[in-house]
Scaffold this active site. Structure first.
Site, PDB file in Angstrom:
ATOM      1  N   ASP A  35      27.752 -22.916  10.352  1.00  0.00           N
ATOM      2  CA  ASP A  35      27.028 -24.274  10.451  1.00  0.00           C
ATOM      3  C   ASP A  35      25.887 -24.316   9.402  1.00  0.00           C
ATOM      4  O   ASP A  35      25.193 -23.302   8.913  1.00  0.00           O
ATOM      5  CB  ASP A  35      26.550 -24.361  11.862  1.00  0.00           C
ATOM      6  CG  ASP A  35      26.375 -26.075  12.177  1.00  0.00           C
ATOM      7  OD1 ASP A  35      26.526 -26.855  11.480  1.00  0.00           O
ATOM      8  OD2 ASP A  35      26.067 -26.138  13.330  1.00  0.00           O
TER       9      ASP A  35
ATOM     10  N   ASN B 236      37.005 -31.802  13.892  1.00  0.00           N
ATOM     11  CA  ASN B 236      36.473 -32.122  12.617  1.00  0.00           C
ATOM     12  C   ASN B 236      37.104 -33.320  12.017  1.00  0.00           C
ATOM     13  O   ASN B 236      36.402 -34.010  10.778  1.00  0.00           O
ATOM     14  CB  ASN B 236      36.650 -31.024  11.683  1.00  0.00           C
ATOM     15  CG  ASN B 236      35.348 -29.946  11.979  1.00  0.00           C
ATOM     16  OD1 ASN B 236      35.303 -28.790  11.871  1.00  0.00           O
ATOM     17  ND2 ASN B 236      34.334 -30.607  12.426  1.00  0.00           N
TER      18      ASN B 236
HETATM   19  C1  FPP Z   1      29.954 -26.842   9.439  1.00  0.00           C
HETATM   20  O1  FPP Z   1      28.675 -26.993   8.419  1.00  0.00           O
HETATM   21  C2  FPP Z   1      30.755 -26.151   8.238  1.00  0.00           C
HETATM   22  C3  FPP Z   1      32.149 -26.587   8.114  1.00  0.00           C
HETATM   23  C4  FPP Z   1      32.689 -27.751   9.234  1.00  0.00           C
HETATM   24  C5  FPP Z   1      33.241 -26.060   7.356  1.00  0.00           C
HETATM   25  C6  FPP Z   1      32.986 -24.676   6.881  1.00  0.00           C
HETATM   26  C7  FPP Z   1      34.009 -24.198   6.032  1.00  0.00           C
HETATM   27  C8  FPP Z   1      33.900 -23.537   4.988  1.00  0.00           C
HETATM   28  C9  FPP Z   1      32.658 -22.716   4.831  1.00  0.00           C
HETATM   29  C10 FPP Z   1      35.060 -23.169   4.030  1.00  0.00           C
HETATM   30  C11 FPP Z   1      36.456 -22.979   4.534  1.00  0.00           C
HETATM   31  C12 FPP Z   1      37.126 -22.533   3.638  1.00  0.00           C
HETATM   32  C13 FPP Z   1      38.249 -21.618   3.671  1.00  0.00           C
HETATM   33  C14 FPP Z   1      39.137 -21.492   2.521  1.00  0.00           C
HETATM   34  C15 FPP Z   1      38.363 -20.599   4.767  1.00  0.00           C
HETATM   35  P1  FPP Z   1      28.094 -28.675   8.611  1.00  0.00           P
HETATM   36  O2  FPP Z   1      29.009 -29.297   7.412  1.00  0.00           O
HETATM   37  O3  FPP Z   1      28.563 -29.114   9.846  1.00  0.00           O
HETATM   38  O4  FPP Z   1      26.704 -28.508   8.177  1.00  0.00           O
HETATM   39  P2  FPP Z   1      25.444 -29.595   8.909  1.00  0.00           P
HETATM   40  O5  FPP Z   1      25.305 -29.555  10.572  1.00  0.00           O
HETATM   41  O6  FPP Z   1      24.449 -29.110   8.061  1.00  0.00           O
HETATM   42  O7  FPP Z   1      25.962 -30.884   8.288  1.00  0.00           O
END
Ligand code: FPP
Length: 231
Positions: free
Chosen positions: A14, A62
């Site tokens: 996150d 998501n």
């Molecule tokens: C949450 O942060 C993160 C995600 C929903 C995506 C995580 C995915 C990756 C790190 C890449 C995966 C790819 C592969 C190829 C395995 P957020 O966007 O919710 O952060 P925020 O809460 O600060 O907005």
């Protein structure tokens, strides 16, 4: 506590968006940086003798994100997952993708299959990418299989466990989440019955090999009882 005890670690990644916003970058830059951190976390897990690493990459919820971000994340998996084959094979990393495959685009499904097939004989660590994953969806899929197989009541937890995707993967020992959020968000509901939890303020793009050591140290301070009176 025995060094082998942290066998399966789960990470809720996150804070990618917040990492990017703090730098006036688009959210997508945060996901790219998260991908770099993910690589470091895999290496850190190997050096800390962790055998299974589950990573929450995209949840069944998501899809509610803006179209553009959903497309970006799907494309990230379709392109970046198979692009790292050399990294996986050099380091003995087996990749498995866990989640509902019934509604993912063919291009993503093909990338997943290619990566799983190409890494299936690696045995240093199994990295489970939870993609289009939801704990409730996973339990519902198990129940549907049980109904299709016409298994009669009483349905026991053991029967359900055997129908959860990848029954050979042990229960998760510890689930950790970055960016200060203290929620499970539908991650590994069945498997986390007796897991330890760790919540850390550091944003996911800032995690690295050393941070996995911090997590392992935290885990080793816990006393696990599994409903009994302790070891
Ligand atoms: C949450 O942060 C993160 C995600 C929903 C995506 C995580 C995915 C990756 C790190 C890449 C995966 C790819 C592969 C190829 C395995 P957020 O966007 O919710 O952060 P925020 O809460 O600060 O907005």
């Amino acid at each position: 506590m025995d060094d082998k005890d942290l066998i399966h670690l789960g990470i809720i990644m996150d804070g990618n968006g917040r990492w990017a916003s703090a730098r006036n970058l688009p959210r997508t830059a945060g996901h790219l940086e998260g991908l770099k951190a993910l690589r470091k976390c895999i290496l850190g897990s190997i050096s800390n003798n962790i055998k299974f690493l589950s990573l929450y990459a995209f949840s069944t919820e998501n899809w509610k994100r803006p179209d553009q971000e959903v497309k970006y994340l799907l494309n990230l998996v379709a392109t970046k997952l198979p692009a790292e084959l050399k990294f996986y094979n050099t380091n003995g990393i087996r990749i498995l993708v866990r989640g509902d495959s019934s509604n993912i685009p063919p291009k993503v499904a093909a990338a997943i299959k290619k990566t799983e097939d190409a890494t299936e004989n690696n045995s240093t660590i199994t990295v489970i990418i939870c993609f289009n994953y939801g704990g409730q969806n996973e339990i519902a899929r198990a129940v549907n299989e049980i109904i299709e197989e016409k298994i009669q009541a009483p349905i026991t937890p053991e029967i359900i466990r055997k129908h959860i995707q990848y029954p050979f993967v042990p229960p998760v020992d510890m689930i950790v989440r970055s960016a200060g959020e203290k929620r499970l968000s539908n991650f590994l509901l069945w498997e986390s019955a007796y897991s330890e939890f760790g919540f850390y303020d550091k944003l996911f793009p800032e995690w690295n090999e050393d941070f996995i050591k911090v997590i392992k140290n935290d885990f080793q301070k816990r006393t696990r009882k599994f409903g009994g009176l302790g070891k």
